[in-house]
Design an enzyme around this catalytic site. Sequence first.
Site, mmCIF file in Angstrom:
data_model
loop_
_atom_site.group_PDB
_atom_site.id
_atom_site.type_symbol
_atom_site.label_atom_id
_atom_site.label_comp_id
_atom_site.label_asym_id
_atom_site.label_seq_id
_atom_site.Cartn_x
_atom_site.Cartn_y
_atom_site.Cartn_z
ATOM 1 N N ASP A 25 0.851 -1.197 0.000
ATOM 2 C CA ASP A 25 0.000 0.000 0.000
ATOM 3 C C ASP A 25 0.884 1.244 0.000
ATOM 4 O O ASP A 25 1.667 1.439 0.923
ATOM 5 C CB ASP A 25 -0.884 -0.052 1.255
ATOM 6 C CG ASP A 25 -1.660 1.238 1.477
ATOM 7 O OD1 ASP A 25 -1.865 1.987 0.501
ATOM 8 O OD2 ASP A 25 -2.064 1.478 2.640
ATOM 9 N N ASN A 27 -0.252 4.545 -0.216
ATOM 10 C CA ASN A 27 -0.835 5.817 0.246
ATOM 11 C C ASN A 27 -1.537 5.727 1.601
ATOM 12 O O ASN A 27 -2.292 6.626 1.981
ATOM 13 C CB ASN A 27 -1.795 6.376 -0.816
ATOM 14 C CG ASN A 27 -2.984 5.453 -1.040
ATOM 15 O OD1 ASN A 27 -3.019 4.336 -0.502
ATOM 16 N ND2 ASN A 27 -3.962 5.912 -1.786
ATOM 17 N N ASP A 29 -3.998 3.957 2.788
ATOM 18 C CA ASP A 29 -5.437 3.698 2.987
ATOM 19 C C ASP A 29 -5.718 2.241 3.358
ATOM 20 O O ASP A 29 -6.872 1.824 3.440
ATOM 21 C CB ASP A 29 -6.252 4.123 1.743
ATOM 22 C CG ASP A 29 -5.941 3.266 0.525
ATOM 23 O OD1 ASP A 29 -5.046 2.388 0.609
ATOM 24 O OD2 ASP A 29 -6.602 3.470 -0.518
ATOM 25 N N ASP A 102 -4.902 -10.406 -15.567
ATOM 26 C CA ASP A 102 -5.969 -11.358 -15.349
ATOM 27 C C ASP A 102 -7.134 -10.928 -16.233
ATOM 28 O O ASP A 102 -7.435 -9.726 -16.327
ATOM 29 C CB ASP A 102 -6.393 -11.297 -13.876
ATOM 30 C CG ASP A 102 -6.746 -12.645 -13.314
ATOM 31 O OD1 ASP A 102 -7.559 -13.331 -13.946
ATOM 32 O OD2 ASP A 102 -6.225 -12.997 -12.245
ATOM 33 N N ASP A 201 -9.382 -16.269 -16.554
ATOM 34 C CA ASP A 201 -10.155 -16.812 -15.446
ATOM 35 C C ASP A 201 -11.168 -17.855 -15.944
ATOM 36 O O ASP A 201 -11.856 -17.624 -16.951
ATOM 37 C CB ASP A 201 -10.907 -15.639 -14.783
ATOM 38 C CG ASP A 201 -11.474 -15.966 -13.426
ATOM 39 O OD1 ASP A 201 -10.687 -16.290 -12.523
ATOM 40 O OD2 ASP A 201 -12.709 -15.886 -13.262
ATOM 41 N N GLU A 254 -6.942 -20.552 -16.585
ATOM 42 C CA GLU A 254 -7.347 -21.252 -15.366
ATOM 43 C C GLU A 254 -8.459 -22.197 -15.793
ATOM 44 O O GLU A 254 -9.492 -21.755 -16.296
ATOM 45 C CB GLU A 254 -7.863 -20.279 -14.305
ATOM 46 C CG GLU A 254 -8.183 -21.003 -13.000
ATOM 47 C CD GLU A 254 -9.220 -20.311 -12.154
ATOM 48 O OE1 GLU A 254 -9.185 -20.475 -10.938
ATOM 49 O OE2 GLU A 254 -10.093 -19.599 -12.709
ATOM 50 N N HIS A 323 -4.162 -17.077 -5.030
ATOM 51 C CA HIS A 323 -5.048 -16.310 -4.151
ATOM 52 C C HIS A 323 -6.313 -17.060 -3.757
ATOM 53 O O HIS A 323 -7.134 -16.513 -3.010
ATOM 54 C CB HIS A 323 -5.417 -15.006 -4.863
ATOM 55 C CG HIS A 323 -6.217 -15.269 -6.112
ATOM 56 N ND1 HIS A 323 -5.664 -15.875 -7.230
ATOM 57 C CD2 HIS A 323 -7.525 -15.062 -6.400
ATOM 58 C CE1 HIS A 323 -6.603 -16.004 -8.156
ATOM 59 N NE2 HIS A 323 -7.742 -15.522 -7.683
ATOM 60 N N ASP A 324 -6.529 -18.254 -4.293
ATOM 61 C CA ASP A 324 -7.723 -19.030 -3.954
ATOM 62 C C ASP A 324 -7.421 -20.210 -3.040
ATOM 63 O O ASP A 324 -8.335 -20.966 -2.676
ATOM 64 C CB ASP A 324 -8.354 -19.623 -5.229
ATOM 65 C CG ASP A 324 -8.966 -18.572 -6.139
ATOM 66 O OD1 ASP A 324 -9.365 -17.502 -5.646
ATOM 67 O OD2 ASP A 324 -9.045 -18.838 -7.350
#
Length: 544
Positions: A25, A27, A29, A102, A201, A254, A323-324
């Site tokens: 990150d 900035n 947030d 992606d 995907d 995928e 990420h899954d």
Amino acid sequence: MANSSTKKWWKNAVIYQIYPRSFCDSNGDGIGDIGGIISKLHYLKDLGVDAIWLSPVYSSPGYDNGYDISDYKDINPDFGTMEDMERLISRAKRLGIKIIMDLVINHTSDHHEWFQKALAGDPKYRDYYYFRKGKGHGAPNNWSSFFGGKAWTKTESGDYYLHLFSKRQPDLNWHNPDVYEEITDIMRFWLDKGVAGFRCDVINIIYKESLENGIKRFSLTGREHYLNTEGCHELIQRFNSEVWSKYKTFIVGETVMVTPDDAKLLSDENRKELDAVFFFEHMDVDSRGIKWFKKKYRPCKLIRILDKWQEALEVPANYFENHDQIRSVNHFGNTGKYWEKSAKLLCGLNLSLRGVPFIYEGEEIGMTNADFRGLRDIKDIESYNINQAMKRLLFVHSVRRKLILQTTRDNARTPVQWDSSEGAGFTTGEPWIKINANKSYINVQDESADENSILNFYKKMIEFRKNSQALAEGNYRRVASPNDVYIFTRESKDERLYIYCNLTGFTKAVEFYGDNIIFGNYPESKWEKSYLKPYEFRIVASNI
Ligand code: TEU
Ligand code: CA
């Protein structure tokens, strides 16, 4: 023979996956962003990666963290601007790193302008999706969603629309030629900006052959109508001949629920469809049909599956994390005494197999599953939907909690641990998802300084692969080995290597093949020819 000018750039590439929300990150947030990625390009260069697969950064309301796209030609303001994206592409290029985006084209977000117009009754856009009248008192058919529950949602007009994922992700109608035109235009838009390819995907389910009722199953009723259909192969061939082949792309699909034969069809060089496919069989080695119901992990099964896919495919896309999925040390390794050894072993194995290796952010420092306190710490829409489905089936809270905590995709989505500070060097603000407390000892800063760290092992192993003809393009052959030990050779014209992987926490007696041990995850002084220590990885060279 391919020479250096005709050889495909990705043939010996190491690819690193970034899940932007959790990477870095810039900035404060609490949300990772493109500026954060740019600030870490030198880190990636130093690690030795050739390309980045960037999980979606397009405009999105973020119900599925970007896998619900509301504008394919714009950037989610949480992540930055189009200028930031262009800067990322050009800075990466300067360092010799390619960007693979992606591409989610099975569905859009329900916030997409096309879907909004469809909901408002515009017939042109209704035909971009599957809107159907209900049957009797229910949905148009009995299909179920990947995220639990029905694959149809009723709109105010009384009609239903199809969504194989969440109701926020309406499926596109690939029978409609306008959809083809729109999406190929988007592909060209990004390729013209300089991206080097796409990770597509769920690409093998985009074309629905019919909307008939499906065969009733515990999960995914209806799949026989959309899995690897002829129409899907035709579409991919058209993408290839009309768009991808005009650029020097790398396209990895995928592909869900594929067998080696399905995957061969999708990635056979002569058929000109995809360059490589992600398969899932090894990820499901410890699940009973659906991942929420786990069974004991047995390394010999993992070995059998990996071997099968090594034999079947010319260029498997190899990975142990994304990420899954849960983190690989939790899945196939050890998070206690052998955390470090097992993380290095998995690195060695991933980078020794034939194919294109993918490393997922944080894997290179041995990040572990999240340390969530309860379901309230989880943000994933899949976990939310599954929890609802389990409630309907009257599962009690303690059971739902246990099943979801050990399998939730958020295990791999906690922020990358750059240092041991409060925000882990990920953010100066409040992180969007809980940071793992083990940042105190699992972090990039400490591991950079430690010559024997997992991170430095990754660097050495990537470098080793780069310099090895056998690992880069050699053939693969499994060698007889004791249970739960994986031994194989990689062999090119002038080099033969024996790769040894002890996938257990026990010492294993092994036959010694080859001549010299040249690389491993134990110090040289501990190398013993006739047995492997717990989670030992080694490479043995052989004179040919
Ligand atoms: O995943 C497709 C997919 O098969 C997963 O939903 C898988 O079934 C599940 O994650 C296992 O837990 C892709 C993306 O990788 C995923 O992040 C998206 O949520 C999904 O498509 C929908 O776009
Ligand atoms: Ca940010």
